[in-house]
Design a protein around this motif. Structure first.
Motif, short mmCIF file in Angstrom:
data_model
loop_
_atom_site.label_atom_id
_atom_site.label_comp_id
_atom_site.label_asym_id
_atom_site.label_seq_id
_atom_site.Cartn_x
_atom_site.Cartn_y
_atom_site.Cartn_z
N PRO A 151 0.78 -1.25 0.00
CA PRO A 151 0.00 0.00 0.00
C PRO A 151 0.80 1.29 0.00
N ARG A 152 2.05 1.24 -0.41
CA ARG A 152 2.89 2.44 -0.51
C ARG A 152 3.51 2.51 -1.90
N LEU A 153 3.68 3.72 -2.41
CA LEU A 153 4.37 3.88 -3.69
C LEU A 153 5.83 3.45 -3.56
N PHE A 154 6.35 2.83 -4.61
CA PHE A 154 7.75 2.44 -4.65
C PHE A 154 8.31 2.93 -5.98
N GLY A 155 8.78 4.20 -5.97
CA GLY A 155 9.19 4.81 -7.22
C GLY A 155 8.02 4.86 -8.19
N HIS A 156 8.31 4.61 -9.48
CA HIS A 156 7.23 4.62 -10.47
C HIS A 156 6.78 3.20 -10.81
N ASN A 157 7.10 2.24 -9.95
CA ASN A 157 6.78 0.83 -10.22
C ASN A 157 5.28 0.57 -10.12
#
Length: 355
Positions: free
Chosen positions: A180-186
């Protein structure tokens, strides 16, 4: 000369070369995760319009002014109808808290999906017209109903919608584990990236595939399989945008088919309009507080297209002789769109109405 979809192979080749070449140029120019400025978005929007005008010019020279007029009408109509869809995308990005630098990446893949789905819908829609004028009446009803619903929901705020209840959001949660967290633009995380994400955020819990926190009665979590891809909020956002666009296509495809029944004209008009949507999004995001009457122009155009479809269908049935020519359609689309834009600046929305 060989014909394809009612046009010579050379015309189809020009369309493919122009559209694919423009996509490759756009992909190369925007491969970095940087926010797009209003100046850059405006220049790119002009570039896309020029590419579209160039194809229309080719049609004018090789197939006559009426064919070019049909293309330009369909292009302008799809462009203006897309405005409402772009405002929905803005609300989706806001809800998912997607940073500006990542938005053009989501929009790129969203538009690629839109191109594929439009091809399918145009093939189905133009194919259905072979069943006769009654299909045109159904299309007229669909377009008219869309206008009525837009008129009814004109004051509703899309930003208040809970997209965790969206069908696409729930489908992704059903089939993929979600970090549930952004990881770069992945869009997805592999095992190594998931390990890095967990190390960076030890307090964040992975949501398993089939897990439904909001509706525990529907929760059937599956153990995390080795090598499974883990979705991120960026993919959830893309899925919601993609399905929203598919629903939008059910309204816009019949409207553009009302302009021409020729599949290449319909699809090329929609294709070139869609290709410019990514940069148009950033222009509209900067101007959304000013174009307050543009949606009213869209509603008026939908009612016009519904009438055009109904007249064409009833003319086939009863031969009353009433019809709206391609040049008249183009003039109406351009005039109504211009009035909507001009009215937005002449009669801006009052501040107390925005609160």
């Amino acid at each position: 000369m060989n014909e394809h979809l009612g046009f010579p192979v050379e015309t189809v080749a020009v369309f493919v070369i122009l559209s694919v070449g423009a996509i490759l140029i756009d992909l190369y120019a925007h491969k970095d995760d940087k926010p797009m400025s209003l100046k850059s978005a405006s220049l790119w929007s002009v570039f896309w319009v020029l590419v579209s005008v160039a194809f229309g010019g080719y049609l004018w020279v090789h197939h006559g002014s009426e064919t070019a007029s049909l293309f330009y009408t369909g292009y302008a109509l799809e462009k203006v109808l897309s405005v409402d869809n772009l405002f929905v995308m803005m609300a989706i990005f806001t809800w998912f808290k997607v940073p500006e630098g990542y938005r053009h990446r989501v929009l790129y893949w969203g538009i690629i999906g839109a191109i594929v789905f439009r091809m399918i819908f145009v093939a189905i829609g133009t194919g259905l017209l072979a069943f006769g004028p009654y299909v045109e009446l159904i299309f007229a009803a669909v377009v008219g109903w869309t206008a009525v619903m837009m008129l009814k929901n004109n004051d509703e705020d899309d930003e208040n919608e809970d997209y965790s209840e969206h069908l696409a959001y729930r489908w992704v949660h059903r089939f993929f584990p979600v970090w549930p967290r952004l990881f770069g633009h992945n869009f997805f995380l592999n095992a190594k990236e998931l390990e890095e994400a967990r190390a960076a955020h030890p307090d964040v819990r992975l949501e398993l595939a089939g897990e439904d926190v909001k509706h525990p009665e529907n929760s059937h979590p599956h153990p995390l399989k080795k090598g499974a891809w883990v979705a991120t909020p960026l993919f959830l956002c893309l899925a919601v945008i993609e399905l929203s666009d598919v629903m939008f296509a059910f309204d816009s495809v019949p409207a553009v088919i009302a302009v021409s029944k020729e599949p290449l004209i319909v699809y090329s008009a929609m294709m070139f309009a869609i290709l410019g949507l990514r940069t148009m999004y950033f222009v509209l995001e900067a101007l959304k507080g000013y174009l307050v009457h543009l949606e009213k122009a869209v509603i008026c155009l939908l009612f016009f297209i519904a009438v055009k479809l109904a007249l064409a269908a009833t003319n086939h049935l009863w031969h009353h002789g009433w019809d709206i020519s391609p040049n008249t359609s183009l003039l109406v689309v351009l005039v109504v769109l211009s009035i909507g834009i001009a009215a937005s600046f002449v009669f801006p929305e009052k501040e107390d109405n925005k609160d």
